[in-house]
Design a protein around this motif. Structure first.
Motif, PDB file in Angstrom:
ATOM      1  N   SER A 413       0.805  -1.216   0.000  1.00 31.14           N
ATOM      2  CA  SER A 413       0.000   0.000   0.000  1.00 31.14           C
ATOM      3  C   SER A 413       0.843   1.275   0.000  1.00 31.14           C
ATOM      4  O   SER A 413       1.885   1.357   0.645  1.00 31.14           O
ATOM      5  N   THR A 414       0.376   2.242  -0.769  1.00 30.19           N
ATOM      6  CA  THR A 414       0.877   3.612  -0.747  1.00 30.19           C
ATOM      7  C   THR A 414      -0.314   4.540  -0.959  1.00 30.19           C
ATOM      8  O   THR A 414      -1.375   4.108  -1.395  1.00 30.19           O
ATOM      9  N   LEU A 429       3.975   1.421   2.736  1.00 31.02           N
ATOM     10  CA  LEU A 429       3.327   1.291   4.043  1.00 31.02           C
ATOM     11  C   LEU A 429       3.108  -0.162   4.457  1.00 31.02           C
ATOM     12  O   LEU A 429       3.132  -0.460   5.647  1.00 31.02           O
ATOM     13  N   LEU A 432      -2.139  -4.390   4.077  1.00 29.44           N
ATOM     14  CA  LEU A 432      -3.286  -3.911   4.841  1.00 29.44           C
ATOM     15  C   LEU A 432      -4.140  -5.036   5.426  1.00 29.44           C
ATOM     16  O   LEU A 432      -5.215  -4.782   5.975  1.00 29.44           O
ATOM     17  N   TYR A 441      -1.413   3.424   7.827  1.00 28.80           N
ATOM     18  CA  TYR A 441      -1.977   3.887   6.553  1.00 28.80           C
ATOM     19  C   TYR A 441      -2.937   5.062   6.786  1.00 28.80           C
ATOM     20  O   TYR A 441      -2.844   6.111   6.129  1.00 28.80           O
ATOM     21  N   THR A 445      -2.526   9.122   5.817  1.00 31.12           N
ATOM     22  CA  THR A 445      -3.552   9.877   5.087  1.00 31.12           C
ATOM     23  C   THR A 445      -3.888  11.168   5.822  1.00 31.12           C
ATOM     24  O   THR A 445      -3.924  12.257   5.222  1.00 31.12           O
ATOM     25  N   SER A 469      -7.959  -0.619   1.682  1.00 34.52           N
ATOM     26  CA  SER A 469      -7.749   0.712   1.101  1.00 34.52           C
ATOM     27  C   SER A 469      -9.044   1.202   0.440  1.00 34.52           C
ATOM     28  O   SER A 469      -9.378   2.392   0.521  1.00 34.52           O
TER      29      SER A 469
END
Length: 751
Positions: A413-414, A429, A432, A441, A445, A469
């Motif tokens: 995840s990014t 990151l 998830l 995460y 944000t 996500s």
């Protein structure tokens, strides 16, 4: 007649020594005025003769500080001002942040010399930095980049440091991270049970503990590292057991480039990358290794090593005391994010580390080390992980007045955020599936929105309904009451390459090849072996690997034997009975008859081949089977290769036929390395055959499969000069690029 001019320079121009550089240059040209940071970059006011200001401006923009990256620069005449000399004035923020953030920089050669010089006042001070090096993004709270906007605000400079800061002749003139042992950051050494260890030479003592066979949790400038002697197989086994990391390779920190060169043959491009300001881990083949590393324990069953050099003062001094290579792996429990807080480290790692080396500088943005590999024949750069030193900036031109946030994928995840004129892509990151990664995460944000004082007006997410996500994107969109769009996973991959190479405005067609492990398709099947056509703003799926059964959900990605079971036909039952119990065979045969969910995944095809060849039936880390496959290959000659499929009909690659032909070679007793080379040659040939069928001369490739450097080299070699090839270069081909691809798709694709 003197006139007054205003110069605005934008890009990566804060935290890189730009203002002191301007100051010295202005004095060289004998110009009067001021320089300061603002929310957009660096702003300069100059009073002088036009024929002097012109050469100053040319010199500044053509030879800026080496760590800077100018995006734009503008000069225009303004109201006349009478200045008394030239000065650096306090930054004034009059609007929202609109500039590139500054990543962390590896310790420079000048600072390395100082910490090693007994006559220098920074001798053995682990947090020595200057305008050209040191932590930036890791310790940043807000901008413009000033000391009081970083975690160094709590460390007041002593008189000597303050004098350096004020002295134009000093190389620490206006260095915002300036500290020394009298006023700076302090190290503390303790045992795992919290008992302080008193010593006059803390890094020497730490080195002794490592050499004695202990595991240390060391707080570096971007987060904790778990370290131990890389020559000691027993302590490495202990670290693997405690960290629940049975086979995934460990990164190795060498004390110096000279020692590394004594042990390994490295290419010029690898050396340049290792010693760059980014200071990433570089994956290097261990051919002809000459040292005493515990190779089998460091990188089980692999012919390559992840190598890095000291990139911070603390690592530089520690490694110098040791003079031996050490393991330096992320300070976390398996699959959790890297830890940066002292209290959390002692809570989470006390059963992993024997001792803790802590310091009192707060880390706001923890980051793992970036990882890069170069292909053997063409030196193609492939980013495996984009983090410290590379994030959070990303250079691209986007024409929109909307603030957009893309939520990215799930496994790698990014987050991508476009709050102003610049795009920012977070550090890697993680997966998830894990609660603490989800927490990091969400925190990232929120951090982006806080830093830029902006909320997104558009939110983008993957089409997979089960991705965390995607779920968070829906939740955030509802909370903010903004537009929400979902972008299919593989189309985002394709769009990421088109975006990286600015290909959206090309008139000719471009074929997209996206191969990975999994992604939710537009037909509700599991995609992963896709071909696309892009032209005139439209993206169309034009082919794929023929579907086969998706068994047992996410378990299939963790057990390569399940991919083999899915692709196996009746002639392969003997092999199946070797790796499944009778009860398991009955269950999976039943599932296979009932299964309606199908996949085209090339990533799972790699798994099936690895299981067939007895290389991997169970992945202990993501992509293990594929890595072990590539690892079997030594050298190869294309003219000796053969393909396992001869034709593609209506855009469909016959997956089961390919696998069956490969199995025939296996039954004939053909060597594993030859089968694997032929398998990769088959895949490379499929790319070119598909392009021939579509009559397309430009090919863009993405997805985790294209982390395979042999495959990338083969495609380049087969294509010769007949095709223009594009790969992810500044982003990883894996799911780290999904957030960027989502944004690019939303901006440019009509359908």
């Amino acid at each position: 007649m003197p006139k007054t001019y205003k110069i605005l320079v934008t890009g990566r121009v804060q935290g890189v020594g730009f203002r002191p550089h301007v100051f010295k240059l202005a004095n060289t040209f004998q110009l009067l005025g001021t320089v300061s940071n603002n929310e957009e970059g660096v702003i300069i006011y100059l009073t002088g003769e036009p024929d002097v200001v012109g050469p100053f401006y040319e010199s500044l923009t053509s030879n800026p500080p080496k760590a800077s990256k100018i995006k734009e620069h503008h000069l225009h005449e303004t109201d006349y001002q009478n200045f008394d000399g030239f000065s650096i004035v306090p930054s004034i923020k009059s609007g929202k942040l609109n500039l590139q953030l500054t990543p962390d920089f590896a310790i420079c050669d000048d600072c390395k010399k100082e910490v090693a010089d007994e006559d220098n006042r920074r001798y053995h001070y682990p947090f020595t930095t200057c305008v050209n090096c040191g932590p930036r993004w890791a310790i940043t709270n807000s901008f413009p980049f000033e000391r009081n906007h970083t975690n160094l605000e709590s460390f007041e400079m002593c008189n000597t440091c303050a004098n350096e800061y004020k002295n134009p002749a000093d190389r620490r003139f206006h260095s915002q991270t300036n500290t020394c042992s009298d006023c700076g950051i302090e190290l503390k050494l303790s045992s795992a049970d919290g008992r302080p260890i008193s010593t006059d030479h803390i890094l020497k003592k730490t080195a002794e503990l490592i050499k004695a066979g202990n595991i240390l949790a060391i707080k570096n400038t971007s987060g904790y590292l778990l370290c131990c002697d890389a020559n000691n197989p027993e302590v490495i086994k202990k670290l693997r057991d405690r960290k629940n990391r049975p086979t995934k390779p460990f990164a190795i920190l060498y004390s110096s480039l000279s020692l590394l060169k004594q042990h390994l043959n490295i290419k010029a491009i690898q050396e340049k990358t290792l010693t760059s300001p980014e200071g990433p881990i570089v994956i290097i083949p261990k051919n002809d290794f000459k040292g005493s590393l515990a190779l089998d324990e460091l990188a089980p069953n692999l012919n390559q090593l992840g190598i890095m050099l000291p990139y911070s003062g603390i690592l530089q001094l520690f490694a110098t005391e040791l003079q031996i290579p050490i393991v330096a792996t992320s300070g976390n429990i398996h699959a959790s994010p890297i830890i940066s807080e002292v209290e959390m480290a002692h809570e989470e790692l006390y059963q992993v580390a024997d001792y803790f080396l802590d310091h009192d500088l707060k880390i706001t943005n923890p980051q793992d080390d970036s990882v890069i590999k170069f292909s053997a024949r063409y030196n193609e750069k492939i980013i495996f992980r984009r983090s410290r030193g590379l994030s959070p900036n990303f250079d691209t031109d986007i024409d929109t007045d909307k603030k957009i946030m893309a939520m990215g994928g799930h496994l790698k995840s990014t987050i991508a955020f476009l709050p102003n004129d610049y795009l920012y892509i977070s550090q890697y990151l993680g997966n998830l599936d894990h609660f603490d990664v989800v927490e990091r995460y969400i925190k990232t944000t929120e951090r982006f929105m806080q830093l830029f004082e902006a909320s997104p007006e558009v939110l983008l997410a993957d089409k997979h309904p089960g991705y965390n996500s995607t779920r968070y994107g829906i939740e955030l969109a509802n909370k903010l009451k903004v537009d929400f769009y979902q972008v299919q996973h593989h189309k985002a991959h394709f769009a990421s390459v088109l975006g990286e190479h600015a290909l959206f405005d090309k008139k000719s067609a471009i074929m997209g090849v996206v191969w990975d492990g999994t992604g939710f398709g537009d037909d509700s099947q599991i995609w992963g072996g896709e071909f696309f056509n892009y032209q005139n703003g439209e993206m169309e799926r034009v082919g794929h690997f023929d579907y086969y059964d998706w068994l047992a959900g996410d378990k299939m990605a963790k057990e390569p034997r399940l991919s083999f079971f899915s692709l196996a036909n009746d002639t392969m039952q003997d092999k199946i009975s070797q790796i499944f119990s009778e009860e398991e065979m009955a269950i999976y045969h039943h599932l296979k008859k009932k299964e309606s969910l199908k996949t085209s995944s090339v990533g799972r095809l790699f798994d099936a081949v690895a299981s067939l060849l007895n290389l991997c039936d169970f992945n202990t880390y993501e992509g293990e089977a594929a890595i072990l496959l590539e690892n079997q290959i030594g050298d190869y000659e294309l003219e000796n290769c053969k393909t396992y499929v001869s034709e593609i009909v209506n855009g469909m690659v016959p997956t089961k036929k390919l696998f069956n032909n490969l199995y025939i070679d296996f039954k004939k007793g053909i060597e594993k390395d030859e089968i694997i080379v032929n398998f990769l040659f088959t895949l490379a040939t499929i790319v070119i055959k598909m392009a021939e069928q579509l009559n397309i001369k430009e090919i863009a490739m993405s997805g985790g499969v294209f982390q395979n450097t042999v495959l990338v080299d083969m495609i380049k070699e087969i294509s010769e000069d007949n095709y223009k090839l594009y790969f992810n270069r500044n982003l990883s081909p894996n799911d780290e690029n999904i957030s960027f691809g989502q944004l690019m798709y939303h901006q440019h694709i009509k359908n």
